[in-house]
Scaffold this active site. Structure first.
Site, mmCIF file in Angstrom:
data_model
loop_
_atom_site.group_PDB
_atom_site.id
_atom_site.type_symbol
_atom_site.label_atom_id
_atom_site.label_comp_id
_atom_site.label_asym_id
_atom_site.label_seq_id
_atom_site.Cartn_x
_atom_site.Cartn_y
_atom_site.Cartn_z
ATOM 1 N N HIS A 1 -2.185 8.175 6.569
ATOM 2 C CA HIS A 1 -1.187 9.002 5.872
ATOM 3 C C HIS A 1 -1.811 10.285 5.321
ATOM 4 O O HIS A 1 -1.147 11.314 5.238
ATOM 5 C CB HIS A 1 -0.562 8.229 4.709
ATOM 6 C CG HIS A 1 0.523 7.274 5.110
ATOM 7 N ND1 HIS A 1 1.706 7.689 5.686
ATOM 8 C CD2 HIS A 1 0.615 5.921 5.015
ATOM 9 C CE1 HIS A 1 2.487 6.626 5.915
ATOM 10 N NE2 HIS A 1 1.843 5.541 5.527
ATOM 11 N N HIS B 1 -4.459 2.094 7.598
ATOM 12 C CA HIS B 1 -3.064 2.565 7.658
ATOM 13 C C HIS B 1 -2.818 3.650 6.601
ATOM 14 O O HIS B 1 -2.250 4.706 6.906
ATOM 15 C CB HIS B 1 -2.128 1.361 7.456
ATOM 16 C CG HIS B 1 -0.678 1.714 7.336
ATOM 17 N ND1 HIS B 1 0.271 1.265 8.229
ATOM 18 C CD2 HIS B 1 -0.004 2.471 6.416
ATOM 19 C CE1 HIS B 1 1.461 1.741 7.863
ATOM 20 N NE2 HIS B 1 1.324 2.456 6.768
ATOM 21 N N GLU B 2 -3.259 3.374 5.368
ATOM 22 C CA GLU B 2 -3.009 4.336 4.282
ATOM 23 C C GLU B 2 -3.832 5.610 4.469
ATOM 24 O O GLU B 2 -3.361 6.709 4.164
ATOM 25 C CB GLU B 2 -3.320 3.704 2.917
ATOM 26 C CG GLU B 2 -2.514 2.458 2.573
ATOM 27 C CD GLU B 2 -1.016 2.618 2.732
ATOM 28 O OE1 GLU B 2 -0.500 3.752 2.619
ATOM 29 O OE2 GLU B 2 -0.338 1.613 2.996
ATOM 30 N N GLN C 1 3.181 10.088 0.901
ATOM 31 C CA GLN C 1 4.473 9.415 1.062
ATOM 32 C C GLN C 1 5.435 9.720 -0.077
ATOM 33 O O GLN C 1 6.641 9.509 0.065
ATOM 34 C CB GLN C 1 4.277 7.887 1.153
ATOM 35 C CG GLN C 1 3.570 7.446 2.428
ATOM 36 C CD GLN C 1 3.424 5.937 2.466
ATOM 37 O OE1 GLN C 1 2.440 5.391 1.988
ATOM 38 N NE2 GLN C 1 4.414 5.260 3.026
ATOM 39 N N GLY D 1 0.837 -1.192 0.000
ATOM 40 C CA GLY D 1 0.000 0.000 0.000
ATOM 41 C C GLY D 1 0.872 1.243 0.000
ATOM 42 O O GLY D 1 1.982 1.226 0.533
ATOM 43 N N CYS E 1 5.763 0.045 7.288
ATOM 44 C CA CYS E 1 5.444 1.182 6.423
ATOM 45 C C CYS E 1 6.653 1.486 5.554
ATOM 46 O O CYS E 1 7.785 1.494 6.044
ATOM 47 C CB CYS E 1 5.102 2.398 7.290
ATOM 48 S SG CYS E 1 4.690 3.877 6.344
ATOM 49 N N LEU E 2 6.414 1.742 4.261
ATOM 50 C CA LEU E 2 7.534 2.055 3.359
ATOM 51 C C LEU E 2 8.235 3.346 3.766
ATOM 52 O O LEU E 2 9.370 3.574 3.364
ATOM 53 C CB LEU E 2 7.032 2.158 1.912
ATOM 54 C CG LEU E 2 6.505 0.853 1.300
ATOM 55 C CD1 LEU E 2 6.060 1.084 -0.142
ATOM 56 C CD2 LEU E 2 7.562 -0.245 1.360
HETATM 57 NI NI NI Z 1 2.619 3.600 5.580
#
Ligand code: NI
Length: 194
Positions: A160, A156-157, A71, A66, A114-115
Site C-alpha cells: 500500500h 500486503h500493507e 488507505q 492491518g 483488503c479493507l
Molecule cells: Ni489492503
C-alpha cells in the site's frame, strides 16, 4: 508465526470495538489516492501516534487485521497490524518507515482480502518469510523476521505504501475478473504486476 510481544505497542492501544462513526474513512479500489506513494516519516511524535490510534479505531470498526496510512488518504509510511483483533489484551503493532531487508527462499499462496476492496478474497503468491526493519511508535529502531500470517500481512500493507494493491498481484485472471465483477469493481482499476 512470529508473535513477539516486544514488537507490540501498548502506547497506541485503543479499545477493539466497532464504532458507529470511525474517525477515518477507508478509501476503496478506484480511488486514485490508493495509487500514490507514501513518504517517510521524519519525526515520530504524538501526531504520528494519534494517527496510528485513529487508524486502529477505523481498522477495528471494519474487522481488519492491518491498515496502511494511504488507505485513509494519508501518504505517510505508517502501518498498523493486529492479528489478534478478538483479544482485547493483545496490543497492536505499529510499523513506521518499514524496509524489507531480505526475503526467505520459500513462497506461499494465501487468500488475501483488503479493507479497500471489501468482499473480494483471492489467492496471492508471495515470499513466505520476510526480514523487515522499521521504527516503532516511539521512534525506536526495530527489526523482525516474520513468517506465516504476519509476514503476509506486512508485505500486503507495505505494498500500500507503494500504491500497490493485492489484486495487482493476482495471477489467475479468471478468478480476478469474477471476484471483481461480483462486487461491482472495474478491471481497469487493477494495475496487474506480472
Ligand atoms: Ni489492503
Amino acid at each position: 508465526m512470529a508473535r513477539n510481544a516486544e514488537h507490540n505497542s501498548r502506547t497506541v492501544q485503543v479499545p477493539k470495538e466497532a464504532l458507529d462513526q470511525p474517525p477515518l474513512e477507508i478509501r476503496t479500489l478506484g480511488d486514485q489516492v490508493l495509487r500514490q506513494s507514501a513518504r517517510r516519516i521524519s519525526k515520530v511524535d504524538e501526531a504520528v501516534r494519534d494517527l496510528a490510534r485513529d487508524m486502529l479505531r477505523s481498522m477495528y470498526s471494519s474487522s481488519g487485521i492491518g491498515l496502511a496510512a494511504p488507505q485513509v488518504g494519508v501518504h505517510k509510511q505508517l502501518l498498523v497490524i493486529d492479528l489478534d483483533p478478538e483479544n482485547p489484551a493483545t496490543p497492536p503493532m505499529v510499523l513506521i518507515n518499514p524496509e524489507i531487508r531480505s526475503f526467505g527462499s520459500g513462497i506461499d499462496t494465501y487468500e488475501e482480502g483488503c479493507l479497500s476492496i471489501p468482499g473480494v478474497y483471492l489467492n496471492v503468491v508471495r515470499p513466505a518469510v520476510v526480514d523487515v526493519s522499521y521504527r516503532d511508535e516511539l521512534g525506536r529502531p526495530q527489526r523482525i523476521k516474520a513468517d506465516g500470517l504476519l509476514s503476509r500481512c506486512i508485505q500486503h500493507e507495505m505494498d500500500h505504501l507503494n500504491g500497490v494493491l493485492f489484486v495487482d498481484r493476482v495471477s489467475d485472471e479468471l478468478s480476478l475478473n469474477e471476484g471483481l465483477s461480483q462486487k461491482g469493481y472495474k478491471r481497469s482499476d487493477v494495475h496487474s504486476i506480472r
